[in-house]
Write an enzyme that holds these catalytic residues in place. Structure first.
Site, mmCIF file in Angstrom:
data_model
loop_
_atom_site.group_PDB
_atom_site.id
_atom_site.type_symbol
_atom_site.label_atom_id
_atom_site.label_comp_id
_atom_site.label_asym_id
_atom_site.label_seq_id
_atom_site.Cartn_x
_atom_site.Cartn_y
_atom_site.Cartn_z
ATOM 1 N N LYS A 54 0.832 -1.206 0.000
ATOM 2 C CA LYS A 54 0.000 0.000 0.000
ATOM 3 C C LYS A 54 0.865 1.253 0.000
ATOM 4 C CE LYS A 54 -1.905 1.812 3.619
ATOM 5 N NZ LYS A 54 -2.701 2.083 4.841
ATOM 6 N N ASP A 101 -6.679 0.707 0.963
ATOM 7 C CA ASP A 101 -6.742 0.647 2.418
ATOM 8 C C ASP A 101 -8.136 0.193 2.839
ATOM 9 O OD1 ASP A 101 -8.371 2.818 1.966
ATOM 10 O OD2 ASP A 101 -7.331 4.159 3.347
#
Length: 220
Positions: free
Chosen positions: A130, A148
């Protein structure tokens, strides 16, 4: 043995275009809410943001980046100095160690520059997929999708990009969101999840895409 639930199909192309056109109209140039001054400070800020709020990270990094906005300056500040700046952030001791470790690698292996490769970024301590995707997208203009919890929720509720885990949602965004919206897709989705499609009390009555959303439990 119980059968696994089948995922719904992603929204059709026309609906994807309609949704992202509305999000684009509302916010033509969405940006991260983390404060940073260059690719290096972006790496640090995103790494610090794990299990922390952007607001909390920004408060901590305001002083940190004022004195250490390059890997070498961060090493010169030292572990104790970094720790003191980030002590208000959750897991601050480990995060401070990661910041020092990744800074050392950037100095020794990359000449103090942040690489624009996902694999290279993910080799840095404290940098996962991420974080790497945020850096690739925001610092280097690549259409990488940093998924997320907000994006995971929005993608599955709306059926924009259904997936059982974050990597599946990442692939579904890449496969289903029209190419012209790919660059800003993750910013639009995270902001939508943060302020409209919230986890416990989604604000469906003011949602700009509620007529296209497939979430069966829309609030009145």
């Amino acid at each position: 043995m119980a059968k696994s639930l089948r995922l719904p199909p992603a929204l059709p192309f026309a609906d994807q275009v309609a949704i992202f056109s509305r999000l684009q109209q509302a916010d033509p140039q969405p940006e991260t809410e983390l404060d940073f001054v260059n690719p290096y400070t972006l790496v640090v800020a995103v790494a610090l943001s794990a299990q922390a709020t952007d607001l909390g990270v920004n408060k901590a990094t305001k002083g940190l980046f004022a004195v250490a906005d390059t890997p070498q300056k961060m090493l010169d500040l030292g572990l104790e100095g970094v720790t003191e700046h980030v002590r208000t952030i959750g897991l601050y001791r480990q995060k401070a160690r990661n910041v020092i470790a990744l800074s050392r690698i950037l100095v020794e292996d990359y000449g103090g520059e942040v690489p624009d490769s996902r694999a290279a970024l993910m080799s840095l301590p404290g940098v996962g997929r991420k974080t790497a995707n945020v850096v690739l997208n925001t610092a280097f203009g690549q259409p990488a999708q940093a998924v997320d919890t907000h994006i995971f929720r929005v993608a599955n509720r709306t059926h924009i990009a259904p997936g059982r885990d974050v990597e599946a949602v990442e692939r579904a965004i890449e496969d289903n969101v029209p190419a012209r919206f790919q660059q800003h897709a993750h910013h639009w989705l995270i902001l939508h999840g943060r302020y409209i499609c919230q986890a416990r009390r989604p604000r469906c009555p003011v949602c700009p895409i509620n007529d296209l959303c497939r979430f069966p439990e829309k609030t009145a």
